[in-house]
Design a protein around this motif. Structure first.
Motif, PDB file in Angstrom:
ATOM      1  N   TRP A  18       9.097   7.152  -6.337  1.00 53.83           N
ATOM      2  CA  TRP A  18       8.675   7.724  -4.413  1.00 53.83           C
ATOM      3  C   TRP A  18       7.381   7.315  -4.562  1.00 53.83           C
ATOM      4  O   TRP A  18       7.022   8.280  -5.388  1.00 53.83           O
ATOM      5  N   ILE A  19       6.885   6.821  -4.019  1.00 55.06           N
ATOM      6  CA  ILE A  19       5.698   6.614  -3.412  1.00 55.06           C
ATOM      7  C   ILE A  19       5.897   6.875  -1.888  1.00 55.06           C
ATOM      8  O   ILE A  19       5.705   6.422  -0.813  1.00 55.06           O
ATOM      9  N   TYR A  20       4.583   7.514  -1.645  1.00 48.81           N
ATOM     10  CA  TYR A  20       4.282   7.838  -0.429  1.00 48.81           C
ATOM     11  C   TYR A  20       2.479   7.790  -0.625  1.00 48.81           C
ATOM     12  O   TYR A  20       1.717   8.545  -0.585  1.00 48.81           O
ATOM     13  N   GLY A  21       1.506   7.609   0.754  1.00 48.07           N
ATOM     14  CA  GLY A  21       0.502   7.258   1.286  1.00 48.07           C
ATOM     15  C   GLY A  21      -0.170   7.166   2.440  1.00 48.07           C
ATOM     16  O   GLY A  21       0.836   6.363   3.482  1.00 48.07           O
ATOM     17  N   THR A  22      -0.895   7.151   2.970  1.00 45.72           N
ATOM     18  CA  THR A  22      -1.350   6.950   4.685  1.00 45.72           C
ATOM     19  C   THR A  22      -1.917   5.759   4.193  1.00 45.72           C
ATOM     20  O   THR A  22      -2.211   4.899   3.797  1.00 45.72           O
ATOM     21  N   GLY A  23      -1.897   5.084   5.148  1.00 41.98           N
ATOM     22  CA  GLY A  23      -2.075   4.364   5.577  1.00 41.98           C
ATOM     23  C   GLY A  23      -3.648   3.795   5.573  1.00 41.98           C
ATOM     24  O   GLY A  23      -4.362   4.791   6.309  1.00 41.98           O
ATOM     25  N   ASN A  24      -3.758   2.337   4.520  1.00 39.67           N
ATOM     26  CA  ASN A  24      -5.293   1.892   5.114  1.00 39.67           C
ATOM     27  C   ASN A  24      -5.779   1.651   6.330  1.00 39.67           C
ATOM     28  O   ASN A  24      -5.271   1.244   7.395  1.00 39.67           O
ATOM     29  N   ALA A  25      -7.465   2.298   6.578  1.00 40.51           N
ATOM     30  CA  ALA A  25      -8.210   2.252   7.792  1.00 40.51           C
ATOM     31  C   ALA A  25      -8.352   0.208   7.512  1.00 40.51           C
ATOM     32  O   ALA A  25      -8.915  -0.379   6.772  1.00 40.51           O
ATOM     33  N   VAL A  26      -8.650   0.354   8.933  1.00 40.97           N
ATOM     34  CA  VAL A  26      -8.629  -1.251   9.238  1.00 40.97           C
ATOM     35  C   VAL A  26     -10.205  -1.282  10.477  1.00 40.97           C
ATOM     36  O   VAL A  26      -9.790  -0.688  11.038  1.00 40.97           O
ATOM     37  N   THR A  27     -10.114  -2.683  10.602  1.00 45.23           N
ATOM     38  CA  THR A  27     -11.509  -2.826  12.192  1.00 45.23           C
ATOM     39  C   THR A  27     -10.271  -3.832  12.347  1.00 45.23           C
ATOM     40  O   THR A  27      -9.822  -4.921  12.326  1.00 45.23           O
ATOM     41  N   LEU A  28     -10.025  -3.561  13.506  1.00 46.99           N
ATOM     42  CA  LEU A  28      -9.464  -4.341  14.958  1.00 46.99           C
ATOM     43  C   LEU A  28     -10.668  -4.553  16.182  1.00 46.99           C
ATOM     44  O   LEU A  28     -10.980  -3.520  16.589  1.00 46.99           O
ATOM     45  N   ASN A  29     -10.687  -5.497  16.574  1.00 45.98           N
ATOM     46  CA  ASN A  29     -11.221  -5.991  18.074  1.00 45.98           C
ATOM     47  C   ASN A  29     -10.536  -5.205  19.420  1.00 45.98           C
ATOM     48  O   ASN A  29      -9.624  -5.653  18.957  1.00 45.98           O
ATOM     49  N   THR A  30     -11.692  -4.627  19.412  1.00 45.63           N
ATOM     50  CA  THR A  30     -11.221  -3.533  21.067  1.00 45.63           C
ATOM     51  C   THR A  30     -11.596  -4.012  22.824  1.00 45.63           C
ATOM     52  O   THR A  30     -11.380  -3.517  23.040  1.00 45.63           O
ATOM     53  N   PHE A  31     -12.434  -5.231  22.730  1.00 43.61           N
ATOM     54  CA  PHE A  31     -13.055  -6.004  23.584  1.00 43.61           C
ATOM     55  C   PHE A  31     -13.597  -7.524  23.741  1.00 43.61           C
ATOM     56  O   PHE A  31     -13.146  -7.489  22.652  1.00 43.61           O
ATOM     57  N   SER A  60      13.364  14.660 -16.680  1.00 47.52           N
ATOM     58  CA  SER A  60      11.307  14.876 -17.076  1.00 47.52           C
ATOM     59  C   SER A  60      10.895  14.394 -15.887  1.00 47.52           C
ATOM     60  O   SER A  60      12.134  13.020 -15.728  1.00 47.52           O
ATOM     61  N   GLY A  61       9.872  14.077 -15.801  1.00 48.11           N
ATOM     62  CA  GLY A  61       9.119  13.236 -14.727  1.00 48.11           C
ATOM     63  C   GLY A  61       7.998  14.068 -14.355  1.00 48.11           C
ATOM     64  O   GLY A  61       7.233  15.102 -15.459  1.00 48.11           O
ATOM     65  N   TRP A  62       7.263  13.941 -13.345  1.00 48.54           N
ATOM     66  CA  TRP A  62       6.209  13.943 -12.904  1.00 48.54           C
ATOM     67  C   TRP A  62       6.361  14.122 -11.771  1.00 48.54           C
ATOM     68  O   TRP A  62       6.564  12.916 -10.234  1.00 48.54           O
ATOM     69  N   LEU A  63       4.871  15.199 -10.873  1.00 49.85           N
ATOM     70  CA  LEU A  63       4.732  15.078  -9.038  1.00 49.85           C
ATOM     71  C   LEU A  63       3.190  14.944  -9.753  1.00 49.85           C
ATOM     72  O   LEU A  63       3.104  15.880  -9.537  1.00 49.85           O
ATOM     73  N   GLY A  64       3.315  13.835  -8.723  1.00 53.95           N
ATOM     74  CA  GLY A  64       1.097  14.136  -8.401  1.00 53.95           C
ATOM     75  C   GLY A  64       0.956  13.504  -6.966  1.00 53.95           C
ATOM     76  O   GLY A  64       1.943  13.244  -5.784  1.00 53.95           O
ATOM     77  N   TYR A  65      -0.545  14.770  -6.337  1.00 54.84           N
ATOM     78  CA  TYR A  65      -0.414  14.925  -5.242  1.00 54.84           C
ATOM     79  C   TYR A  65      -2.689  14.618  -4.711  1.00 54.84           C
ATOM     80  O   TYR A  65      -2.507  15.267  -5.158  1.00 54.84           O
ATOM     81  N   THR A  66      -2.250  13.803  -4.199  1.00 53.65           N
ATOM     82  CA  THR A  66      -4.239  13.649  -4.260  1.00 53.65           C
ATOM     83  C   THR A  66      -4.365  14.125  -2.411  1.00 53.65           C
ATOM     84  O   THR A  66      -3.145  13.091  -1.607  1.00 53.65           O
ATOM     85  N   LEU A  67      -5.370  14.785  -2.629  1.00 53.58           N
ATOM     86  CA  LEU A  67      -5.610  15.238  -0.612  1.00 53.58           C
ATOM     87  C   LEU A  67      -7.148  14.872  -0.828  1.00 53.58           C
ATOM     88  O   LEU A  67      -8.141  15.225  -1.727  1.00 53.58           O
ATOM     89  N   SER A  68      -8.079  13.098  -0.690  1.00 53.48           N
ATOM     90  CA  SER A  68      -8.865  13.230  -0.506  1.00 53.48           C
ATOM     91  C   SER A  68      -9.589  12.585   0.505  1.00 53.48           C
ATOM     92  O   SER A  68      -9.031  11.883   1.697  1.00 53.48           O
ATOM     93  N   TRP A  69     -10.926  12.069   0.619  1.00 50.88           N
ATOM     94  CA  TRP A  69     -11.860  11.163   1.978  1.00 50.88           C
ATOM     95  C   TRP A  69     -12.736  10.520   1.398  1.00 50.88           C
ATOM     96  O   TRP A  69     -13.165  10.604   0.136  1.00 50.88           O
ATOM     97  N   ASP A 108      -1.816  11.415  -0.399  1.00 53.07           N
ATOM     98  CA  ASP A 108      -0.900  10.122  -1.808  1.00 53.07           C
ATOM     99  C   ASP A 108       0.309  11.190  -2.124  1.00 53.07           C
ATOM    100  O   ASP A 108      -0.907  12.507  -3.068  1.00 53.07           O
ATOM    101  N   VAL A 109       1.064  10.634  -2.534  1.00 50.90           N
ATOM    102  CA  VAL A 109       2.497  11.392  -3.351  1.00 50.90           C
ATOM    103  C   VAL A 109       2.638  10.246  -3.812  1.00 50.90           C
ATOM    104  O   VAL A 109       3.294   9.296  -3.819  1.00 50.90           O
ATOM    105  N   SER A 110       3.030  10.914  -5.275  1.00 50.42           N
ATOM    106  CA  SER A 110       3.929  10.224  -5.860  1.00 50.42           C
ATOM    107  C   SER A 110       4.794  11.101  -6.702  1.00 50.42           C
ATOM    108  O   SER A 110       4.328  11.924  -7.125  1.00 50.42           O
ATOM    109  N   LEU A 111       6.392  10.546  -7.200  1.00 48.84           N
ATOM    110  CA  LEU A 111       7.054  11.261  -7.454  1.00 48.84           C
ATOM    111  C   LEU A 111       8.169  10.299  -8.746  1.00 48.84           C
ATOM    112  O   LEU A 111       8.292   9.298  -7.837  1.00 48.84           O
ATOM    113  N   VAL A 112       8.243  10.724  -9.937  1.00 51.18           N
ATOM    114  CA  VAL A 112       8.912   9.916 -10.692  1.00 51.18           C
ATOM    115  C   VAL A 112       9.713  10.679 -11.135  1.00 51.18           C
ATOM    116  O   VAL A 112       9.556  11.938 -12.131  1.00 51.18           O
TER     117      VAL A 112
END
Length: 790
Positions: free
Chosen positions: A666-679, A615-624, A647-651
């Motif tokens: 197993w879990i996969y996700g796009t990296g978090n957004a961050v602010t970096l100094n550029t100058f 048994s188990g489940w698969l979840g997938y999310t495409l989001s903005w 965002d993907v999760s497989l149990v």
């Protein structure tokens, strides 16, 4: 109010019709062994094709024509019950279902227990059986409700190992978390690594992400309902666990058999008990160091059956984190620490007024508070001087609520009710005290306490017209704070249309209003985050959400749902750039925040296998997920920190035998957004008044481009566990071996800037290089725990 009355008369008109010779069958469906109510059990009459489901307290009502009836009662994991008789009068029928010998169906269910996913009006809702939560591989072997929810589509974590829930683009304060109907304001222990919910004390967990029925209100993004067990009315039972960092024990049983029962469950970590002797052994003679480093939970509940129509429930939760140390020596001492926690209690009265009308009255109390203390005592030449500083903040609620379930016919399930809540806020204050010589200094710096009152009315009807089912309702709320009065009318609509016996199309629309806010850093959540009310300057948060979807059951094993959603949020709150609770306590918190808009949209796919050894489940999310504030990022729209494109999760669970179960996640996700100094650029620094030379020198100021314009490395992780179960005549035990992050992927937790001085041999000059580096904090973590039941 006019809209509410109009809807009431519309629903009343819809329920009136021919009433020739109809009678009502009503009662409760419970676990035959323990007396626990079975929530959302199916009641079905095969002769007429009409059916009903039980409510939160196991109550059902089914009105049928006077005729022969053939009733079946079913619930996942239980043997079905059947009753056949001739219905000639209103009949009270209580049913006890026996647990199945082999439980084949203990997985996350995207529909209510016993109802197929395509049959229900409600969309965007997932029930999570506790048996399944206990199978999911867990960090350090500590079973965690919130981490299991993070594996579902549309739900994200705040970061590596964190328990925060970010649902469809919302923030943690936009989740209404209810424990036995009482709001929980802080849901985590150990800075967010573990949740406050002890799975051994919990009966069921339900998460609603959209299409909110009218009975819910007060938050924008989700409703998480967690109900505690009620306690076994027939027999004494217990269960517990010994783990690497904590132990827990739950006991339940009858006080008066069949009449009164109790439940008590406790959990405590013991890092302080392990490390304190080691620390003290390393101290120098003449010194003494005491260390407190732990968290604990205590759940308790008592139920009393007055008669078949009246029951009382008293429940409570007490939990706290304690991080403190005290250092003593001959000439003084230092004491410091931080502790925070919740106190929650509820008194419920169930009253079955008649065969069609059920009422539940609830009185609740909820308090969250944090204290940070630093205290110094110096002794010199027989004199003692003391200095102390204490920071504290919190929120406290007193509330009353009444809910009615009215079931006039199989085609209508009407709910209506009202609530009132008094909020008391402590939005951050610092108490300073000093005693020296014969003088004393005592003062309080920070925001003053605030008070508000919140009111709500609701009315909804789950109705059916052939292949079309609809949930139509309205939630009306009001908020009174410091002479300012807000009100809101929030329409709700849910639709389900059966395309055929297996496929259904669903749609929903909901508006929500939120009057209280959490001031928190976007980077991570801390117990010092502040709960504050809407005011004359800070307007209530509001949202509307629309969702469309399709659902189908393939065979008897696979449930599939696909949903698309769009959510718009107004008046969301954030600290201004550079502001936080740490600095400027003398200023009003309203000076530090700004309000803006949010937007979130996406697609969610959920596939699950419900039966069999595998048994188990698969979840997938495409989001903005977007935010826009006039005073942040120069007014330009930017991605929210937890904007996660994929965002993907497989149990997976596999019962090798009755004694051995393998689980993987197993879990996969796009990296978090961050602010970096550029100058960076040079800046002249000048001294203040009294400096002989006003020009001091120069310094560099670092700045950047747009907010959250960069991404961390994508996140992925594999967790594994195996359970070895052995049943003995009067008890059973289970060994659980687990591995967190099994292939040791270095998932980023935060980013830091490394500087290195490099010498150029050609020019003979040195220059500085800078490089951003991702820091990972959780490697491969093995775990072992011993669980037992009796």
């Amino acid at each position: 109010m006019k809209q509410l009355l109009s809807l009431f008369f519309l629903l009343l008109f819809c329920t009136l019709g021919a009433r020739a010779q109809k009678h009502t069958i009503s009662g409760y469906v419970r676990d035959a062994a323990s007396g626990e109510p079975l929530i959302s059990a199916n009641v079905y009459d095969s002769n007429s094709g009409a059916g009903a489901i039980t409510n939160t307290f196991g109550f059902y009502s089914l009105t049928l024509p006077a005729d022969s009836v053939s009733l079946s009662f079913s619930y996942i994991g239980y043997e079905s019950g059947r009753r056949e008789f001739f219905l000639e009068k209103d009949t009270s029928l209580n049913i006890g279902l026996e647990g199945a010998v082999q439980l084949e169906e203990v997985v996350v269910s995207a529909s209510k227990q016993g109802a197929r996913i395509e049959e229900r009006t409600q969309m965007s809702q997932i029930d999570v059986p506790i048996a399944q939560i206990k199978k999911v591989p867990a960090l350090l072997g500590e079973v965690d409700v919130l981490k299991a929810l993070q594996l579902l589509p549309g739900v994200q974590s705040g970061g590596e190992g964190q328990t925060g829930l970010y649902v469809r683009g919302g923030s943690p304060d936009q989740n209404l978390v209810l424990l036995d109907g009482v709001p929980v304001y802080n849901v985590s222990h150990l800075l967010g690594i573990f949740s406050v919910f002890n799975a051994d004390a919990i009966k069921n967990v339900t998460l609603t992400k959209g299409g909110f029925p009218a009975r819910y209100g007060g938050r924008l993004s989700s409703v998480l309902e967690i109900n505690m067990k009620e306690g076994n009315l027939q027999e004494f039972h217990g269960e517990g666990a010994l783990g690497l960092i904590s132990s827990k024990l739950a006991l339940e049983g009858p006080i008066a058999k069949g009449k009164t029962s109790f439940l008590i469950s406790g959990r405590r970590t013991y890092a302080d008990l392990i490390f304190a002797p080691i620390i003290n052994a390393s101290e120098e003679p003449g010194t003494d160091l005491n260390v407190d480093l732990y968290f604990y939970d205590l759940n308790a509940k008592v139920q009393h059956k007055i008669n078949d129509k009246h029951r009382l429930f008293l429940s409570g939760y007490f939990g706290s984190d304690v991080f403190a140390n005290e250092f003593k020596e001959e000439d003084g001492r230092f004491k410091g620490g931080i502790d925070w926690g919740n106190v929650i209690s509820a008194l419920r009265w169930n009253w079955q007024l008649n065969s069609k009308l059920f009422a539940n009255t609830t009185l609740t109390y909820s308090r969250y508070r944090i204290d940070i203390l630093a205290e110094v005592e110096d002794r010199f030449e027989g004199k003692t001087e003391t200095y102390s500083a204490k920071y504290f903040s919190g929120i406290e609620d007193l509330a009353a609520r009444i809910d009615f379930d009215f079931i006039p016919s199989p085609g209508h399930y009407i709910r209506f009710g009202a609530s009132a809540t008094n909020h008391r806020y402590e939005p951050g204050a610092l108490a300073l005290n000093a005693e020296f010589a014969e003088e004393q200094f005592d003062t309080l710096v920070g925001s003053q306490n605030a008070f508000s009152n919140e009111f709500a009315l609701y009315l909804e009807d789950d109705m059916q017209f052939g292949a079309l089912k609809a949930n139509l309702g309205v939630h009306a709320s009001a908020f009174d704070v410091d002479g300012k009065f807000y009100s809101s009318v929030q329409p709700r609509l849910g639709l389900r249309y059966l395309l055929n016996s297996k496929w259904s199309a669903k749609g929903s629309f909901a508006t929500m209003t939120q009057y209280i806010n959490l001031l928190t850093s976007e980077s991570f959540s801390l117990p010092t985050d502040l709960w504050v009310p809407s005011t004359a300057r800070i307007r209530p948060q509001q949202s509307w959400q629309v969702a469309l979807g399709a659902a189908r059951t393939f065979g008897e094993d696979f449930e599939v749902s696909l949903e698309g959603y769009y959510k718009k949020m107004h008046n969301v709150i954030s600290y201004k750039e550079g502001a936080s609770f740490l600095f400027g306590l003398e200023n009003d918190w309203q000076e530090k925040v700004t309000q803006g808009d949010g937007e979130s949209y996406g697609l969610e796919l959920f596939i699950q296998k419900k039966r069999g050894r595998f048994s188990g489940w698969l979840g997938y999310t495409l989001s903005w997920n977007w935010r826009q504030f006039d005073e942040i990022n120069s007014g330009r729209r930017f991605p929210f920190r937890y904007d996660r494109r994929h965002d993907v999760s497989l149990v997976l669970n596999y019962d090798l035998s009755e004694k051995v179960t393998f689980s993987a996640a197993w879990i996969y996700g796009t990296g978090n957004a961050v602010t970096l100094n550029t100058f960076r650029y040079p800046h002249d620094v000048y001294g203040g008044e009294g400096f002989p030379n006003p020009y001091v020198g120069n310094a560099e100021i670092e700045s950047g481009g747009q907010k959250n314009a960069f991404r961390m490395t994508d996140y992925h992780r594999l967790d594994l566990s195996v359970q070895f179960n052995k049943k003995k005549p009067k008890w059973e035990r289970t060994w659980v071996l687990g591995v967190y992050n099994a292939y040791y992927h270095r998932n980023p937790y935060y980013m830091t800037l490394d500087r290195e001085l490099v010498f150029d041999t050609e020019t003979g000059r040195s220059y500085e290089t800078r490089r951003f580096r991702e820091v990972s904090i959780l490697p491969i973590i093995p775990s072992v725990s011993y669980q037992f039941k009796f």
